[in-house]
Write an enzyme that holds these catalytic residues in place. Structure first.
Site, short mmCIF file in Angstrom:
data_model
loop_
_atom_site.label_atom_id
_atom_site.label_comp_id
_atom_site.label_asym_id
_atom_site.label_seq_id
_atom_site.Cartn_x
_atom_site.Cartn_y
_atom_site.Cartn_z
N CYS A 84 0.85 -1.18 0.00
CA CYS A 84 0.00 0.00 0.00
C CYS A 84 0.90 1.24 0.00
O CYS A 84 1.80 1.36 0.84
CB CYS A 84 -0.91 -0.02 1.23
SG CYS A 84 -1.93 1.48 1.39
N CYS A 120 0.47 3.14 3.57
CA CYS A 120 0.91 2.63 4.88
C CYS A 120 1.94 1.51 4.82
O CYS A 120 2.43 1.07 5.86
CB CYS A 120 -0.30 2.16 5.68
SG CYS A 120 -1.07 0.65 5.05
N CYS A 167 -7.26 -1.49 1.56
CA CYS A 167 -6.13 -1.91 2.38
C CYS A 167 -6.63 -2.26 3.77
O CYS A 167 -7.35 -1.47 4.39
CB CYS A 167 -5.08 -0.79 2.45
SG CYS A 167 -3.74 -1.16 3.60
N CYS A 207 -4.99 0.50 6.52
CA CYS A 207 -5.35 1.92 6.56
C CYS A 207 -6.70 2.23 5.93
O CYS A 207 -7.17 3.36 6.01
CB CYS A 207 -4.26 2.78 5.93
SG CYS A 207 -4.16 2.66 4.13
N CYS A 238 -8.48 -5.66 -9.93
CA CYS A 238 -8.12 -4.55 -10.81
C CYS A 238 -7.70 -3.38 -9.91
O CYS A 238 -8.55 -2.71 -9.33
CB CYS A 238 -9.31 -4.20 -11.69
SG CYS A 238 -8.94 -2.98 -12.95
#
Length: 161
Positions: A76, A79, A124, A127, A148
């Site tokens: 991510c 984070c 995510c 976060c 995607c």
């Protein structure tokens, strides 16, 4: 009578759906990483903020991550949570990085109807950042799923570094 049996049968199978096996996002306050909108704006690029915090979509074919084939992990961009491995990546031809599965426990799921129909949204798990959407038109020889994912939501970390 047959209609009642059919309805009961449908209800039984619907209770065993794949979506119910996934962790669903409920409240943003449940995510481990919590920041104000101003804090996110200071840390993320304009496109990253738009995608991750405003659930935007980057233009197709705009991410350099589309071409990554090197062994490693996609994390991510907000984070650092490890989300996808290169071995799960495939070329979907859509213009966005695509994966057939996530790293176990790395995502939570939601749904949106912004385009007038229901889509499964990938977030995510650390976060709550918007990553992209999940469709069931992926490789049939693996999971059949296509994550995607916006390249702006990801950073790539090669295994050898």
């Amino acid at each position: 009578m047959k209609l009642a049996q059919l309805v009961i049968l449908c209800l039984l199978f619907s209770c065993q759906s794949e979506a119910q096996k996934k962790t669903l996002a409920t409240k943003s306050s449940e995510f481990k990483v919590q920041k104000t909108e101003d804090e996110w704006k200071k840390e993320l690029s304009e496109m990253q903020f738009y995608v991750l915090r405003k659930a935007g979509t980057e233009p197709a074919h705009s991410s350099a991550l589309n071409d990554v084939k090197e062994s490693g992990v996609f994390v991510c961009a907000a984070c650092g949570n490890e989300l996808y491995r290169t071995k799960y990546k495939f070329d979907s031809g859509t213009g966005w990085p695509s994966f057939d599965r996530e790293i176990d426990g790395s995502l939570v799921y939601s749904s949106d109807t912004k385009l007038g129909y229901k889509r499964d949204e990938a977030l995510c798990g650390k976060c709550g950042g918007h990553l992209g959407h999940i469709f069931n038109d992926g490789p049939k020889n693996t999971t059949g799923m296509r994550h995607c994912i916006n390249g702006a939501a990801l950073l790539f970390k090669p295994d050898n570094k």
